[in-house]
Design an enzyme around this catalytic site. Structure first.
Site, PDB file in Angstrom:
ATOM      1  N   GLN A 234      22.815  68.864  35.012  1.00 13.84           N
ATOM      2  CA  GLN A 234      21.631  68.388  34.591  1.00 13.84           C
ATOM      3  C   GLN A 234      21.401  67.062  34.775  1.00 13.84           C
ATOM      4  O   GLN A 234      20.212  66.717  35.373  1.00 13.84           O
ATOM      5  CB  GLN A 234      21.150  69.114  33.447  1.00 13.84           C
ATOM      6  CG  GLN A 234      20.974  70.709  33.482  1.00 13.84           C
ATOM      7  CD  GLN A 234      20.137  71.281  32.327  1.00 13.84           C
ATOM      8  OE1 GLN A 234      20.351  70.601  31.125  1.00 13.84           O
ATOM      9  NE2 GLN A 234      19.328  72.043  32.465  1.00 13.84           N
ATOM     10  N   ASP A 290      18.974  74.100  16.458  1.00 11.46           N
ATOM     11  CA  ASP A 290      18.888  72.468  16.967  1.00 11.46           C
ATOM     12  C   ASP A 290      18.356  71.502  16.151  1.00 11.46           C
ATOM     13  O   ASP A 290      17.313  71.752  15.343  1.00 11.46           O
ATOM     14  CB  ASP A 290      17.854  72.709  18.240  1.00 11.46           C
ATOM     15  CG  ASP A 290      17.764  71.805  19.250  1.00 11.46           C
ATOM     16  OD1 ASP A 290      18.219  70.634  18.899  1.00 11.46           O
ATOM     17  OD2 ASP A 290      17.329  71.783  20.472  1.00 11.46           O
ATOM     18  N   ARG A 292      18.173  68.300  16.886  1.00 14.17           N
ATOM     19  CA  ARG A 292      17.606  67.000  17.816  1.00 14.17           C
ATOM     20  C   ARG A 292      16.237  66.689  17.069  1.00 14.17           C
ATOM     21  O   ARG A 292      15.301  67.547  16.686  1.00 14.17           O
ATOM     22  CB  ARG A 292      17.768  67.317  19.252  1.00 14.17           C
ATOM     23  CG  ARG A 292      19.165  67.246  19.501  1.00 14.17           C
ATOM     24  CD  ARG A 292      19.117  67.697  20.985  1.00 14.17           C
ATOM     25  NE  ARG A 292      18.608  69.199  21.432  1.00 14.17           N
ATOM     26  CZ  ARG A 292      18.666  69.760  22.525  1.00 14.17           C
ATOM     27  NH1 ARG A 292      18.818  68.858  23.703  1.00 14.17           N
ATOM     28  NH2 ARG A 292      18.262  70.863  22.675  1.00 14.17           N
ATOM     29  N   THR A 313      12.849  70.140  32.647  1.00 11.57           N
ATOM     30  CA  THR A 313      13.567  70.787  31.675  1.00 11.57           C
ATOM     31  C   THR A 313      13.166  72.401  31.986  1.00 11.57           C
ATOM     32  O   THR A 313      12.151  72.757  32.383  1.00 11.57           O
ATOM     33  CB  THR A 313      12.801  70.464  30.186  1.00 11.57           C
ATOM     34  OG1 THR A 313      13.523  70.893  29.270  1.00 11.57           O
ATOM     35  CG2 THR A 313      11.461  70.616  30.146  1.00 11.57           C
TER      36      THR A 313
END
Length: 358
Positions: A234, A290, A292, A313
């Site tokens: 990616q 997650d 983040r 994304t």
């Protein structure tokens, strides 16, 4: 004018102390130690203070241990009088859960306020440690901190979810394989945490939506070519597309392992080898799916003069978070690369449990 550290600087000191196994005092009335870096000598010293120490863990970890989390996202496990360091480590770290599943009986505390315990867990997370802490009430926190030369921090500061201001430090020309017109920008947060980077390709028009990607650091995928994830492909795919279009911005955010740090990410990998998927492994460790903070990426874009993006994304949640942070997403650009026999189950979990469009 004073040379004394402000609250942001004290938080940075507290994170560093916990990583070294040094206690931190919470000014609401408690002393805490990170379970991961606790040693036998300090545990014995803590017991010598009297009182009733508890091991604070997250609701996710409590669920794994079948312990009642009366405070919802936090459980306060009473420390048995004969508990040794190995017991604390076994409760905090799921490494041997399958080999030794019976940890209890565990008695969790129901009465009283859990704010200090919640703050203790927040500090261990910020230090990239296992989210577990030994907490003991102290009557005079300021006096205790002064007597033992310990960092004193408020629970409110530890629980503050505000974004630390980011400062542009330097940018310089960086010719890349995908484009000789590359430039690397370095941003440093006020709170002493990791720096973040922006790779600018060409000369993107600040008045138009820029092709952009929020890429979280992945040492194993980006650098080592790991086949367990699709991060490396990616990263390279996004840069290649920006190079082909002649313009773009790739934000490289130092939030390894969905924000839990490389050591905890490797712990999650070890749990995956035991048969748990990505999300289950994070929960067993005590983390959310997650951890983040994508507001960092939005802030960097604003500092660079952008307010709209075409976002590379597969994760609709990134689109929502960017919009919520004030960056308009005019288009979600798919980035479907890197699937192989080793990461097929990982990608399936991202689609089924995290909503990725694969």
């Amino acid at each position: 004018m004073t040379f004394a550290p402000d609250v942001t600087e004290r938080l940075a000191r507290a994170r560093a102390d916990l990583r070294m196994g040094v206690p931190v005092v919470l000014d609401g009335g408690a002393v805490m130690l990170a379970a991961e870096t606790l040693d036998a000598a300090r545990l014995a010293h803590l017991r010598g203070l009297g009182g009733a120490p508890v091991l604070a863990i997250t609701g996710w970890r409590a669920q794994t241990l079948k312990a009642r989390a009366y405070d919802g996202d936090v459980a306060r496990i009473a420390l048995p009088s004969d508990a040794k360091l190995s017991w604390v480590q076994a409760i905090a770290d799921p490494a041997d859960d399958l080999r030794s599943p019976m940890k209890g009986p565990l008695r969790t505390v129901r009465d009283g306020d859990a704010t200090l315990h919640r703050a203790a867990i927040a500090l261990t997370k910020a230090a990239r440690l296992l989210p577990a802490a030994i907490v003991l009430d102290v009557a005079d926190p300021k006096g205790f901190a002064a007597a033992h030369d310990l960092t004193l921090i408020s629970a409110a500061a530890a629980l503050d979810t505000g974004l630390s201001p980011l400062n542009p430090i330097i940018s310089a020309r960086l010719p890349l394989e995908v484009s000789e017109a590359g430039r690397l920008h370095i941003f440093r947060p006020d709170d002493g945490a990791e720096e973040h980077y922006a790779v600018e390709i060409g000369r993107p028009d600040r008045a138009s939506p820029v092709l952009s990607r929020l890429h979280s650091a992945c040492f194993t995928g980006d650098l080592l070519g790991s086949l367990k994830c699709d991060c490396g492909p990616q990263l390279r795919g996004a840069l290649a597309q920006m190079g082909a279009e002649g313009a773009g911005v790739l934000l490289y955010l130092n939030q390894e392992g969905r924000g839990i740090g490389l050591a905890n990410k490797m712990r999650a990998y070890s749990l995956q080898d035991q048969g748990f998927d990505t999300v289950e492994a994070n929960h067993r460790l005590g983390f959310d799916d997650d951890e983040r903070d994508f507001r960092i990426g939005a802030e960097i874009l604003k500092l660079m003069g952008f307010n709209a993006v075409r976002l590379l994304t597969n994760n609709p949640a990134k689109v929502a978070r960017m919009e919520g942070a004030g960056i308009k997403v005019t288009e979600r650009v798919p980035l479907k690369v890197g699937e192989n026999s080793h990461n097929h189950a990982y990608l399936a979990t991202k689609a089924a449990k995290s909503g990725h469009l694969l």
